[in-house]
Each structure stands twice: as structure tokens, then as C-alpha cells.
Motif scaffolding. Sequence first.
Motif, PDB file in Angstrom:
ATOM      1  N   LEU A   1       0.833  -1.196   0.000  1.00 31.91           N
ATOM      2  CA  LEU A   1       0.000   0.000   0.000  1.00 31.91           C
ATOM      3  C   LEU A   1       0.871   1.251   0.000  1.00 31.91           C
ATOM      4  CD1 LEU A   1      -2.837  -0.940   2.499  1.00 31.91           C
ATOM      5  CD2 LEU A   1      -3.160  -0.283   0.110  1.00 31.91           C
ATOM      6  N   ALA A   2       0.642   2.127  -0.968  1.00 33.42           N
ATOM      7  CA  ALA A   2       1.260   3.445  -0.983  1.00 33.42           C
ATOM      8  C   ALA A   2       0.285   4.492  -0.434  1.00 33.42           C
ATOM      9  CB  ALA A   2       1.696   3.820  -2.394  1.00 33.42           C
ATOM     10  N   ILE A   3      -0.985   4.370  -0.817  1.00 25.92           N
ATOM     11  CA  ILE A   3      -2.063   5.183  -0.247  1.00 25.92           C
ATOM     12  C   ILE A   3      -3.106   4.215   0.291  1.00 25.92           C
ATOM     13  CG2 ILE A   3      -3.853   6.906  -0.649  1.00 25.92           C
ATOM     14  CD1 ILE A   3      -1.039   8.042  -0.882  1.00 25.92           C
ATOM     15  N   ALA A   4      -3.406   4.325   1.574  1.00 19.74           N
ATOM     16  CA  ALA A   4      -4.377   3.443   2.222  1.00 19.74           C
ATOM     17  C   ALA A   4      -5.586   4.243   2.678  1.00 19.74           C
ATOM     18  CB  ALA A   4      -3.731   2.740   3.417  1.00 19.74           C
ATOM     19  N   ASN A   5      -6.712   3.543   2.812  1.00 19.59           N
ATOM     20  CA  ASN A   5      -7.939   4.130   3.363  1.00 19.59           C
ATOM     21  C   ASN A   5      -8.323   5.416   2.638  1.00 19.59           C
ATOM     22  OD1 ASN A   5      -8.188   2.088   5.386  1.00 19.59           O
ATOM     23  ND2 ASN A   5      -6.572   3.106   6.543  1.00 19.59           N
ATOM     24  N   GLY A   6      -8.189   5.389   1.317  1.00 21.70           N
ATOM     25  CA  GLY A   6      -8.560   6.555   0.523  1.00 21.70           C
ATOM     26  C   GLY A   6     -10.066   6.705   0.395  1.00 21.70           C
ATOM     27  N   VAL A   7     -10.540   7.935   0.534  1.00 17.90           N
ATOM     28  CA  VAL A   7     -11.969   8.234   0.417  1.00 17.90           C
ATOM     29  C   VAL A   7     -12.147   9.488  -0.425  1.00 17.90           C
ATOM     30  CG1 VAL A   7     -14.121   8.758   1.642  1.00 17.90           C
ATOM     31  CG2 VAL A   7     -12.423   7.255   2.714  1.00 17.90           C
ATOM     32  N   VAL A   8     -13.098   9.441  -1.357  1.00 19.66           N
ATOM     33  CA  VAL A   8     -13.520  10.609  -2.115  1.00 19.66           C
ATOM     34  C   VAL A   8     -15.015  10.791  -1.895  1.00 19.66           C
ATOM     35  CG1 VAL A   8     -13.997  11.487  -4.445  1.00 19.66           C
ATOM     36  CG2 VAL A   8     -11.729  10.567  -3.889  1.00 19.66           C
ATOM     37  N   ILE A   9     -15.426  12.010  -1.571  1.00 21.88           N
ATOM     38  CA  ILE A   9     -16.841  12.365  -1.457  1.00 21.88           C
ATOM     39  C   ILE A   9     -17.142  13.409  -2.509  1.00 21.88           C
ATOM     40  CG2 ILE A   9     -18.642  13.318   0.028  1.00 21.88           C
ATOM     41  CD1 ILE A   9     -17.053  12.307   2.436  1.00 21.88           C
ATOM     42  N   ALA A  10     -18.184  13.157  -3.303  1.00 16.62           N
ATOM     43  CA  ALA A  10     -18.493  14.034  -4.430  1.00 16.62           C
ATOM     44  C   ALA A  10     -19.994  14.267  -4.509  1.00 16.62           C
ATOM     45  CB  ALA A  10     -17.981  13.417  -5.726  1.00 16.62           C
ATOM     46  N   SER A  11     -20.359  15.336  -5.185  1.00 16.99           N
ATOM     47  CA  SER A  11     -21.782  15.632  -5.398  1.00 16.99           C
ATOM     48  C   SER A  11     -22.307  14.828  -6.568  1.00 16.99           C
ATOM     49  CB  SER A  11     -21.962  17.122  -5.661  1.00 16.99           C
ATOM     50  OG  SER A  11     -21.225  17.522  -6.805  1.00 16.99           O
TER      51      SER A  11
END
Length: 295
Positions: A285-295
Motif C-alpha cells: 500500500l502506498a495510499i491506504a484508506n482513501g476516500v472521495v466524497i463528491a456531489s
Amino acid sequence: MTTDTEPSELRIQAEVGRYTIAKTFEVTARSITAFAGGVNDFNPVYFEDDRPGGLIAHPGMVFSWQWNSRFTPDLEYPLELVRRGVHAWVDVQFERHAREGDVITSQGQSVAVKQVRPGVLSAQRFAFRDSQGGTVAIMDTGGITRGAELDGEEIELASAPPLPQRSSDNGDLVWSTTFAIDPQAPHVYTECADIWNPIHTERKVALAAGLPDIILHGSANILIALREVINRNLDGDPTRLRRFAGQFRGMVIPGKDVTVNALEARDEGDREVIFYEMRNHLGELAIANGVVIAS
């Protein structure tokens, strides 16, 4: 301010509330196109400057603004503690997206210190405001000083709202993409984003720091993953982005492959939530627990 005097003990005072310098940035076509080019994000909204209303600022420009306003020149900080610091996470919330012609002022504040098993966790909150004083974005970010001990009680003045959690972990992927990171990517990102640390561009320095080679910036890693999410889940429209977050983990070596995985995409009516990760060429893992919130 840093000092060459090494502390007799690796102790960090339990102090919060101190502000960084404030720095102001003009959002120009040059700065937008350069930044987007620095992460190979060739979305037309960052390049077609003849479009009505001008260009939309790349959402990752908050990292450039934060990096260049992070200084606390009135605070002496031992170099040994600086050397032991690692960036741990970032969480950015947008009130609106900056555009060409905006003038953005960035300033940070230390908001939390805690003792954790690896060392001392320190958190900062950076506010990005326009020339009318309106908030454009808020960045909560933090790092760990490895091996340090907290001198005093843990303090927390502020923290980001809780992030959504995945509803399942059955191993199924929404999508996955693997591609190579250009050998010159850290050098290009360094100059285009105005974020310089020699471990990313000078092999001698990287090796002396115990790294296997120069490594790509953590902020570049998360923005490359974000590029894929915006293009695949948000129809290429960065103005739909309301929040993105992720934890910095393993190293990405220039010239090697990375894989970005969308773990779950959830339509919640008034918003869409995408969970993602990035893995390096070793599958770490280089980026873990990634989240994006969008409309």
C-alpha cells in the motif's frame, strides 16, 4: 526555524495553537497548467484557458499552498526531530473550487498532539481563503515524529469530521488500473508544484536517508489516484469533488508500476462516496484508506 543542537531526549512539548506564516498565491493559467501537468492530469478544464469562466484550479494545488506556508520561523525545532518526521495522512474539504483569477491565502495552525506507539503524532489545520475572506478549502493533515515522546498531556483543538466507512470488504473491485510512473516524475512534480525535498530528486540524499532510491512525493501519489477517481467516477468533473482523504504508507519508486484500485463506490443520494487505494510495484500500500466524497 531549525537548530543543529540535538535534544538530549527526543521530547516534543505538548503545545498547540501556534500559527504558521500566512502566504498568498495568485491562481493563474500558468500555475494551473503547470500543476496539472506535474501529475500528468490533462483534463481540459485545467488547460483550455479560452473556456468561459477560465480555468478551474487543480484540486491538488492545496498541497503547494500548504507546503509553502508551513513555516514557523519563531519556533526552534531540532533537526533530529525534523529528520524523524513522516507525513501520515491528509483530509481536504472544499467549500468551492478555486478558479483562474482567484487570490488564495494559506495559513496553518497546530491543532493536536498525541502519543502513539511509533512516536508523537502532530496535526495541523490549514485554511485556504479567497480575497474576500471566504473559505475555499480546509486541509487537516498530520505526521508522526518517530521515536519521540510527548512532554505533557495530549491536546486536540480540532479534528476533521468522521469519514464514511466501507460497507463491505469482500475483495471485489469496482475498477483497477496499473501504469508506470515516469522516471522523471519526481523532478517534474517538484518544479510544477513548487514542493522540494531532495529525497525526491537527489539519489545521494535518498540513499543517505536509508531509502532504496529517490521516491515520488506522497502528495503526488494521492493526486495520481485522485485523477483516476475523478476521470472514472466523476465524469472528469473536478468541481463535483467535495472531500478527499488518504493515509500515506509505502514508497513509490520512479520508473516502476503502480496500481490504483476502486474498492467500493456508493451512491448515497445527495453524494457519491468512492473508496480507493494505491499499491506500489511490490503490491504494498502506498495510499491506504482513501476516500472521495463528491456531489
